[in-house]
Design a protein around this motif. Sequence first.
Motif, PDB file in Angstrom:
ATOM      1  N   LEU A  37       0.837  -1.211   0.000  1.00  0.00           N
ATOM      2  CA  LEU A  37       0.000   0.000   0.000  1.00  0.00           C
ATOM      3  C   LEU A  37       0.867   1.255   0.000  1.00  0.00           C
ATOM      4  O   LEU A  37       0.578   2.224  -0.711  1.00  0.00           O
ATOM      5  CB  LEU A  37      -0.910   0.040   1.224  1.00  0.00           C
ATOM      6  N   THR A 116      -6.703  -4.053  -8.062  1.00  0.00           N
ATOM      7  CA  THR A 116      -7.814  -3.159  -7.742  1.00  0.00           C
ATOM      8  C   THR A 116      -7.997  -2.967  -6.237  1.00  0.00           C
ATOM      9  O   THR A 116      -8.247  -1.852  -5.778  1.00  0.00           O
ATOM     10  CB  THR A 116      -9.120  -3.684  -8.377  1.00  0.00           C
ATOM     11  N   ALA A 117      -7.871  -4.046  -5.458  1.00  0.00           N
ATOM     12  CA  ALA A 117      -8.054  -3.915  -4.001  1.00  0.00           C
ATOM     13  C   ALA A 117      -7.041  -2.928  -3.425  1.00  0.00           C
ATOM     14  O   ALA A 117      -7.390  -2.015  -2.668  1.00  0.00           O
ATOM     15  CB  ALA A 117      -7.914  -5.275  -3.319  1.00  0.00           C
ATOM     16  N   ALA A 118      -5.770  -3.087  -3.811  1.00  0.00           N
ATOM     17  CA  ALA A 118      -4.732  -2.192  -3.304  1.00  0.00           C
ATOM     18  C   ALA A 118      -4.983  -0.751  -3.773  1.00  0.00           C
ATOM     19  O   ALA A 118      -4.717   0.201  -3.029  1.00  0.00           O
ATOM     20  CB  ALA A 118      -3.352  -2.667  -3.739  1.00  0.00           C
ATOM     21  N   VAL A 120      -7.940   0.731  -4.425  1.00  0.00           N
ATOM     22  CA  VAL A 120      -9.014   1.317  -3.615  1.00  0.00           C
ATOM     23  C   VAL A 120      -8.452   1.738  -2.259  1.00  0.00           C
ATOM     24  O   VAL A 120      -8.665   2.875  -1.809  1.00  0.00           O
ATOM     25  CB  VAL A 120     -10.184   0.316  -3.425  1.00  0.00           C
ATOM     26  N   LEU A 121      -7.698   0.831  -1.621  1.00  0.00           N
ATOM     27  CA  LEU A 121      -7.181   1.123  -0.276  1.00  0.00           C
ATOM     28  C   LEU A 121      -6.101   2.207  -0.292  1.00  0.00           C
ATOM     29  O   LEU A 121      -6.013   3.014   0.640  1.00  0.00           O
ATOM     30  CB  LEU A 121      -6.647  -0.160   0.372  1.00  0.00           C
ATOM     31  N   ASP A 124      -7.951   5.413  -0.406  1.00  0.00           N
ATOM     32  CA  ASP A 124      -8.542   5.657   0.917  1.00  0.00           C
ATOM     33  C   ASP A 124      -7.477   6.149   1.905  1.00  0.00           C
ATOM     34  O   ASP A 124      -7.722   7.061   2.697  1.00  0.00           O
ATOM     35  CB  ASP A 124      -9.163   4.361   1.468  1.00  0.00           C
ATOM     36  N   ALA A 125      -6.305   5.518   1.860  1.00  0.00           N
ATOM     37  CA  ALA A 125      -5.251   5.858   2.824  1.00  0.00           C
ATOM     38  C   ALA A 125      -4.676   7.252   2.551  1.00  0.00           C
ATOM     39  O   ALA A 125      -4.364   7.998   3.491  1.00  0.00           O
ATOM     40  CB  ALA A 125      -4.147   4.802   2.777  1.00  0.00           C
TER      41      ALA A 125
END
Lengths: 294, 294
Positions: A37, A116-118, A120-121, A124-125
Amino acid sequence: MPASTVDIKFYLEKIKSLTDALLLRYLPSVDNEPKILHEAMKYSTLAGGKRLRPILAYSAFEYCGGNTDGDDLSIHYAMAALEMVHTYSLIHDDLPCMDDDDLRRGIPTCHKKFGTAAAVLAGDALHDVAFNLLASTGSTKVVVELAQALGTAGMIGGQMADVEAEGKDVTKADIINIHTRKTGALIKASVRIGAILAGASDSELEKLTRYSEKIGLAFQIIDDILDIEGDTETMGKPVGSDVGLGKATYPKAVGIEQAKADAQGLIDDAVVLVNEFDDNVLSELAKYIGQRNN
Amino acid sequence: MPASTVDIKFYLEKIKSLTDALLLRYLPSVDNEPKILHEAMKYSTLAGGKRLRPILAYSAFEYCGGNTDGDDLSIHYAMAALEMVHTYSLIHDDLPCMDDDDLRRGIPTCHKKFGTAAAVLAGDALHDVAFNLLASTGSTKVVVELAQALGTAGMIGGQMADVEAEGKDVTKADIINIHTRKTGALIKASVRIGAILAGASDSELEKLTRYSEKIGLAFQIIDDILDIEGDTETMGKPVGSDVGLGKATYPKAVGIEQAKADAQGLIDDAVVLVNEFDDNVLSELAKYIGQRNN
């Protein structure tokens, strides 16, 4: 009027370098977990870009008499925060469920590179780091300013309207509404946050708000024009993508010649608003936005 | 010790109702554009839930002598903000690229109902409304508290570690690390924010921090146990989904009986920390968490 003594290109390079240094300082270290991340956040934030929002915040701070000798870190926090939320918005806009873009600034988008998951996060971060930094200025007023600019009355509302307008006929009023929120709200907040941190008076703040609204709309109209007339290599992304996606653009609503004239009119208005000193950075910045080619 | 005079069930219902009223007050109106986003935000926020985070913030605020007669709106802002960021995290966790869940609290998840683009943006927008509300308390300290709890050192880091741990063998230390960040960080922040807004002393804050760490870990261990032994109807989601996904859970690492004993030990420790008054809500809340069945 005498020729301007402001060397805007040198100024832009200087504040861009300062912004890059601040981003490196305030991004979480890639040596710490969750490394993927932190790498994704750094990759997208440092992928380039004009750093327009931090530059506007810094210039407005300076214009309103803020202390720029490095003793007041609040403007540094704000500059990094503004670029981070801008990056967060690009990461989420590029997602497969949104604009589904593979390239950004000439390199793979965050989700193409990290999944994609990373992505989105990571977005967010960045959002959280930005609010942490802005709160570290000690001013709740600038936190509210950013939260409102990013929310459904601002950037997110503009992004939703933009997605919904794809493939539809839009009027000039519709497109001004989308641009004002999607790009304009954060540009306005950048100028206002710089001014607020410098302790601007109400009348100064009101004047710079109008300035920021004019350059924000001009910036996005020129973006639309460059998507038609720009050069793929200079832009770092394919031109013509707006037309391909059936995007709502200003030239589509009024024609390209009228779009150019309107952008120039907005720039001229912005320059008049801040010309109380013979030459100053905000006035030169407005002109620079009017002439940009990427 | 005399029987507690705190009627915890009545108290929980009362603060849950207050929270629901606050959420309705502070969510953007569904009559305003972008309506689909405002509907998605309302749908997921008002879909039910225990309102544990607002309840913890309120109870900590009250425990530390905060003014709960309604004159001090700061705790109201914080309660709504905490439930909104909790909802934002659930919406993003449920996305197809993350846990890919179709049901949440017995009804379709946000992206199943409104589409993935709207779900990403609804989560983002709840994130912004929450920071706007928290900044409206006038305390930058609580904004920093929330931003840190949500970021990569907290909730987002826990979610990433959780996704990465799927299907792998994990130790007790790994799972404590995941739970502490993914669920624990926001529970801790809820207690601390309530205490800070009440003007808690350093020693009070330190004590409640330890209390919140214990109940946060116990809460998540019990969540893992309920996923094995719970009732689908009471839970509002299928039991056994953690096992199905190969999720890292506490019972998987230490066995179910040890998990139960450890959860009870944490609850007992938490009760001891706050038992300076004969009976109080924080102590009853800890016991309630130890006995919950959904």
